[in-house]
Design a protein around this motif. Structure first.
Motif, short mmCIF file in Angstrom:
data_model
loop_
_atom_site.label_atom_id
_atom_site.label_comp_id
_atom_site.label_asym_id
_atom_site.label_seq_id
_atom_site.Cartn_x
_atom_site.Cartn_y
_atom_site.Cartn_z
N GLN A 173 1.14 -0.91 0.25
CA GLN A 173 -0.16 0.21 0.33
C GLN A 173 0.95 1.20 -0.32
N ASN A 174 0.88 1.86 -1.06
CA ASN A 174 1.04 3.59 -0.62
C ASN A 174 0.70 4.04 0.62
N SER A 175 0.99 5.63 0.54
CA SER A 175 0.92 6.31 1.55
C SER A 175 -0.85 6.70 1.54
N ASP A 176 -0.76 6.97 0.00
CA ASP A 176 -2.30 7.83 -0.66
C ASP A 176 -2.79 6.91 -0.51
N SER A 199 -3.47 3.78 -2.36
CA SER A 199 -3.78 3.08 -3.21
C SER A 199 -2.99 1.62 -3.68
N ARG A 214 -0.54 -1.26 -4.15
CA ARG A 214 1.77 -1.09 -4.76
C ARG A 214 1.94 -1.97 -5.51
N PHE A 256 5.71 -2.99 -0.54
CA PHE A 256 7.76 -2.93 -0.42
C PHE A 256 8.33 -4.27 0.36
N ASP A 301 11.69 7.63 2.45
CA ASP A 301 10.84 7.43 1.48
C ASP A 301 9.02 8.06 1.87
N ASN A 334 6.70 7.53 0.46
CA ASN A 334 5.50 6.93 0.17
C ASN A 334 4.54 5.96 1.09
N TYR A 335 5.90 5.64 1.57
CA TYR A 335 5.72 4.70 2.48
C TYR A 335 4.86 5.24 4.39
N THR A 336 3.87 5.30 4.47
CA THR A 336 3.21 5.66 5.26
C THR A 336 4.16 4.87 6.82
#
Length: 384
Positions: A117-120, A122, A124, A128, A137, A139-141
């Motif tokens: 899962q991306n931070s938004d 969505s 992935r 990761f 990064d 994009n990593y929650t």
């Protein structure tokens, strides 16, 4: 015949305050408020300071519990080696390892397993990797998450949406400047500086494993972690380090202080040159194991300047500090929390730290403060 319009004290009269009496009452209330407000503010700060101390105590317990579980301390600057672009380049902080021991199992599970899962929000594909990507990064929650137990209540800085999480607590890597950024080990795990162990004298050594048995000076005499100020971008010397202080900085660190501190406002740098970008701030990126973000050393006393040889991934003076009046909290290796003042005896501040060649066994040049930062210097000095 009785009059229905009696005087002030008569049966039919209605009592009240005169204007003078009312003004006197207002004045008294104003004086009382003026006297009580500082006391209220002091009480609030005392409560915040106690809460900060409790947070630090929990971190100390988590380190002891980690050691009980794995027979070592969590490593500063660790993770997956740089064999692929998706690795975290061996750059995770010691804080990551404490998560399951500080009631953050859910966050730990996200990090220790692949996360698709991306931070938004969505999906992935591919996910990761386990232990996540590089700690910067966004994009990593998990790297964007700020854990309340890692924040000092007296620090008002608020994180920015979409940027990495904050922390006010850092591990102590000793009393030296040089090679504190990688511990003489590159991102592939190859030792590049065999002499580094003569300089890395703190409880934590970047990219090296340490144990309780390494603390020969006694756990009650050795500093394990310290507070740091989360920088708010206002050029405070106790917040943001000065970057790019290249040679002769290693041989005379005073050059950084004398050339860059505003003489009219000695708590601030003169300008914003070489103080990093919006996400390169002291106290940000709690998951980043590079010195600026999660390490301290006992070179400069609390709330003094921090200077780095290069950019945010370089080594340098990594000063402790806090928003508490006059000093900061430290965590001793035995788990005790102490408050040290800015006036602690810190030896010869004109002296450069241990040279790159290494002087094994050299006494710390930074007096009591430096001695507290070393774990095996045979300098059995303690706080009063």
């Amino acid at each position: 015949m009785n009059s229905r319009r009696g005087g002030r004290g008569g049966r039919g009269g209605r009592g009240g305050f005169t204007l003078v009496e009312l003004l006197v009452v207002i004045a008294i209330i104003g004086v009382l408020v003026g006297l009580l407000l500082p006391a209220v503010q002091a009480a609030r700060e005392a409560a915040r300071r106690m809460s900060c101390s409790n947070n630090f105590k929990q971190i100390g317990l988590s380190l002891h519990n980690y050691h009980s579980a794995y027979d070592q301390f969590p490593q500063e600057s660790t993770g997956t080696y740089y064999f692929s672009p998706t690795s975290n380049q061996n750059s995770l902080s010691w804080i990551v390892g404490t998560l399951p021991f500080i009631e953050q199992q859910a966050l730990w599970q996200q990090i220790s397993n692949p996360l698709a899962q991306n931070s938004d929000g969505s999906v992935r594909t591919p996910p990761f990797p386990a232990m996540g990507p590089v700690p910067w990064d966004t994009n990593y929650t998990p790297w964007l998450t700020t854990v309340g137990a890692f924040r000092c209540p007296s620090d008002p800085t608020v994180g920015t949406a979409g940027q990495t999480g904050l922390s006010n607590y850092a591990c102590c890597i000793g009393d030296a400047i040089q090679t504190t950024h990688d511990g003489g080990v590159n991102t592939l795990g190859v030792v590049t500086d065999p002499a580094v162990k003569s300089r890395l004298r703190g409880v934590f050594e970047p990219r090296h494993v340490t144990h309780f048995r390494d603390i020969l000076d006694g756990t009650s005499n050795t500093l394990m972690c310290g507070e740091i100020v989360t920088d708010a971008g206002n050029l405070e010397i106790n917040g943001q380090p000065k970057f790019n202080q290249q040679d002769p900085f290693f041989f005379d660190p005073q050059i950084c202080y004398s050339d860059n501190v505003d003489p009219q406002r000695p708590q601030f740098w003169t300008d914003a040159t070489d103080t990093g970008g919006a996400d390169q701030r002291r106290g940000k990126r709690w998951a980043d194991g590079r010195p600026m973000y999660s390490s301290v050393n006992t070179v400069r006393p609390p709330n003094k300047e921090s200077c780095l040889w290069g950019g945010d991934g370089a080594d340098g003076t990594l000063t402790m500090g806090s928003r508490h009046q006059g000093g900061c909290h430290i965590l001793m290796a035995d788990g005790a929390i102490r408050f040290v003042t800015e006036s602690i005896e810190a030896g010869d501040q004109s002296r450069a730290t241990l040279p790159k060649a290494g002087v094994p066994g050299e006494q710390s040049p930074y007096g009591l403060w430096g001695a507290l930062g070393t774990k095996a210097g045979h300098e059995v000095k303690s706080l009063p």
